[in-house]
Scaffold this motif. Structure first.
Motif, PDB file in Angstrom:
ATOM      1  N   ARG A 181      -9.513  -1.203  -6.359  1.00 45.65           N
ATOM      2  CA  ARG A 181      -8.524  -1.731  -7.307  1.00 45.65           C
ATOM      3  C   ARG A 181      -8.019  -3.110  -6.867  1.00 45.65           C
ATOM      4  N   TYR A 213       5.643  -5.227  15.525  1.00 44.98           N
ATOM      5  CA  TYR A 213       4.881  -4.094  14.993  1.00 44.98           C
ATOM      6  C   TYR A 213       3.768  -4.596  14.081  1.00 44.98           C
ATOM      7  N   HIS A 265       0.820  -2.419  12.559  1.00 46.39           N
ATOM      8  CA  HIS A 265      -0.074  -1.281  12.334  1.00 46.39           C
ATOM      9  C   HIS A 265      -0.170  -0.986  10.850  1.00 46.39           C
ATOM     10  N   LEU A 266      -0.624  -1.977  10.099  1.00 49.57           N
ATOM     11  CA  LEU A 266      -0.835  -1.778   8.665  1.00 49.57           C
ATOM     12  C   LEU A 266      -2.019  -0.852   8.448  1.00 49.57           C
ATOM     13  N   ALA A 292      -5.259  -5.529   0.900  1.00 46.27           N
ATOM     14  CA  ALA A 292      -4.492  -6.047  -0.236  1.00 46.27           C
ATOM     15  C   ALA A 292      -3.821  -7.375   0.122  1.00 46.27           C
ATOM     16  N   ILE A 293      -3.178  -7.423   1.283  1.00 44.24           N
ATOM     17  CA  ILE A 293      -2.466  -8.637   1.711  1.00 44.24           C
ATOM     18  C   ILE A 293      -3.454  -9.782   1.930  1.00 44.24           C
ATOM     19  N   THR A 309       2.951  11.791  -2.244  1.00 50.15           N
ATOM     20  CA  THR A 309       1.601  11.696  -1.682  1.00 50.15           C
ATOM     21  C   THR A 309       1.695  11.309  -0.209  1.00 50.15           C
ATOM     22  N   PHE A 342      -0.330   9.674   1.639  1.00 43.36           N
ATOM     23  CA  PHE A 342      -0.685   8.275   1.875  1.00 43.36           C
ATOM     24  C   PHE A 342       0.447   7.318   1.509  1.00 43.36           C
ATOM     25  N   ASP A 367       1.474   4.762   4.396  1.00 43.56           N
ATOM     26  CA  ASP A 367       1.097   3.357   4.170  1.00 43.56           C
ATOM     27  C   ASP A 367       2.331   2.490   3.950  1.00 43.56           C
ATOM     28  N   ARG A 390       4.436   2.031   7.116  1.00 45.24           N
ATOM     29  CA  ARG A 390       3.800   1.097   8.056  1.00 45.24           C
ATOM     30  C   ARG A 390       3.982  -0.356   7.589  1.00 45.24           C
ATOM     31  N   SER A 391       3.842  -0.587   6.281  1.00 47.65           N
ATOM     32  CA  SER A 391       4.093  -1.940   5.757  1.00 47.65           C
ATOM     33  C   SER A 391       5.559  -2.315   5.947  1.00 47.65           C
ATOM     34  N   ARG A 428       7.707  -1.280   8.202  1.00 51.43           N
ATOM     35  CA  ARG A 428       7.977  -1.567   9.616  1.00 51.43           C
ATOM     36  C   ARG A 428       7.395  -2.924  10.008  1.00 51.43           C
ATOM     37  N   ARG A 438       2.935   5.677  14.407  1.00 48.66           N
ATOM     38  CA  ARG A 438       3.288   6.301  13.127  1.00 48.66           C
ATOM     39  C   ARG A 438       4.744   6.728  13.122  1.00 48.66           C
ATOM     40  N   ALA A 459       7.043   3.824  12.571  1.00 52.47           N
ATOM     41  CA  ALA A 459       7.126   3.443  11.149  1.00 52.47           C
ATOM     42  C   ALA A 459       7.994   4.438  10.383  1.00 52.47           C
ATOM     43  N   LEU A 499      -3.180  -2.395  -9.392  1.00 52.33           N
ATOM     44  CA  LEU A 499      -3.080  -2.155  -7.952  1.00 52.33           C
ATOM     45  C   LEU A 499      -2.453  -0.791  -7.709  1.00 52.33           C
ATOM     46  N   SER A 500      -2.800  -0.159  -6.609  1.00 45.53           N
ATOM     47  CA  SER A 500      -2.076   1.053  -6.210  1.00 45.53           C
ATOM     48  C   SER A 500      -0.676   0.643  -5.771  1.00 45.53           C
ATOM     49  N   ARG A 535       0.751   1.456  -3.144  1.00 42.97           N
ATOM     50  CA  ARG A 535       0.662   1.138  -1.717  1.00 42.97           C
ATOM     51  C   ARG A 535       0.232  -0.322  -1.507  1.00 42.97           C
ATOM     52  N   SER A 536      -0.756  -0.752  -2.288  1.00 40.61           N
ATOM     53  CA  SER A 536      -1.220  -2.141  -2.182  1.00 40.61           C
ATOM     54  C   SER A 536      -0.160  -3.101  -2.723  1.00 40.61           C
ATOM     55  N   ALA A 557       2.603  -3.606  -0.228  1.00 40.76           N
ATOM     56  CA  ALA A 557       2.161  -4.444   0.894  1.00 40.76           C
ATOM     57  C   ALA A 557       2.172  -5.922   0.506  1.00 40.76           C
TER      58      ALA A 557
END
Lengths: 185, 185
Positions: free
Chosen positions: A34, A166, A168-169, A176-177, B25, B27, B31, B34-35, B37, B76, B79, B169-170, B172-173, B176
């Motif tokens: 996507r 930090y 850890h993406l 995406a970034i 979800t 993920f 995800d 983590r973004s 953080r 993890r 985050a 885009l998702s 998550r994306s 980010a």
């Protein structure tokens, strides 16, 4: 855009840095396809040498491109048209050369570290926009691309820096970034 | 950064635009945490009014913060320290006010459309860097935030534009990319 991306499942690093293989994740297939479609990427290669893993990914892709998924949510199929499951990055060379008039792709690895051949986002962005070269951005799963693979890349891309130490993406977020920085706006 | 993010599971739009609820979800938890953080976000709110859903998310978060996960992969847990499961966005107000010296947060919705109160990335970036206001960026799951929620937001953020007409885009994306545009570099 003369840009392709590849997601590598072997050889990658495990937690200790040793060589390892990972399984294909459903979310990696969808999210990265996507993002790739949103930013006009030409092809999204999903690399995994294991036949059962390739079959798994191909079944998912087929579901959304041709099966019930294509009726339920056609925008997923549009994204997954870019997806191609491959054994090995050498297949990227042939596939790109067919579309580039015989020019081999320049492989650009991604990593959280810098290397002697690291390029900045700005530099790579300019080269992509220039349009004469064809690129393949390579992303690792697990704990990142294995050094034996990185050795063979033409370039490495500058790491993403956030706001602190930090970094850890997820590979989905990083992809995406990176696409946004190279192509967006 | 005086920036928080919230992921909404109710009320959101379903495929037809009707009001709906989605499930949390795994993920999305990982995800986006983590973004968050990586870009120095203060808190990541996971909103869902259903008790079984809240329990599910809290169990995952606990596993990585305190359980076996915290030993297996401590980054993890780092985050997920930012993650807080809530029933309702009204809880964000109280939580932010405790940290802001009594200033309520400015809610900024995200969407693929523009609205009369849409702000540009550049404008919001400047206001965040300025440091005097506290913000909560709100992301929708499913087919996006429901209009009844959007009505109450102070601002809406400019949509992400890629390279063509495709814009799926998702979440998550999208999260980010938005954090990178507002805080990165």
């Amino acid at each position: 855009m003369p840009l392709n991306i590849a997601l590598v499942h072997y050889p990658i690093r495990d937690k200790k840095g040793d060589i390892s293989a990972t399984s294909i994740t459903n979310f990696d297939i969808h999210d990265i396809a996507r993002s790739a479609r949103t930013y006009g990427v030409e092809r999204y290669y999903i690399q995994n040498p294991m036949p059962s893993q390739k079959k798994f990914a191909e079944r998912i892709i087929r579901h959304w491109r041709e099966g019930f998924g294509s009726e339920y949510n056609p925008s997923r199929g549009t994204a997954l048209e870019l997806a191609l499951v491959i054994d090995d990055l050498s297949e990227v060379v042939d596939d790109v050369m067919e579309r580039s008039g015989g020019k081999p792709p320049i492989f650009v690895g991604t990593s959280a570290k810098t290397y002697p051949n690291t390029v900045t986002f700005e530099n790579l962005r300019r080269r992509i926009q220039n349009g004469t070269e064809h690129f393949c951005l390579v992303f690792g799963t697990g704990w990142g691309l294995h050094p034996s693979l990185i050795m063979d890349f033409d370039l490495m891309l500058e790491p993403i820096k956030g706001a602190g130490g930090y970094n850890h993406l997820s590979v989905r977020s990083a992809a995406a970034i990176i696409l946004d920085r190279l192509i967006g706006r």
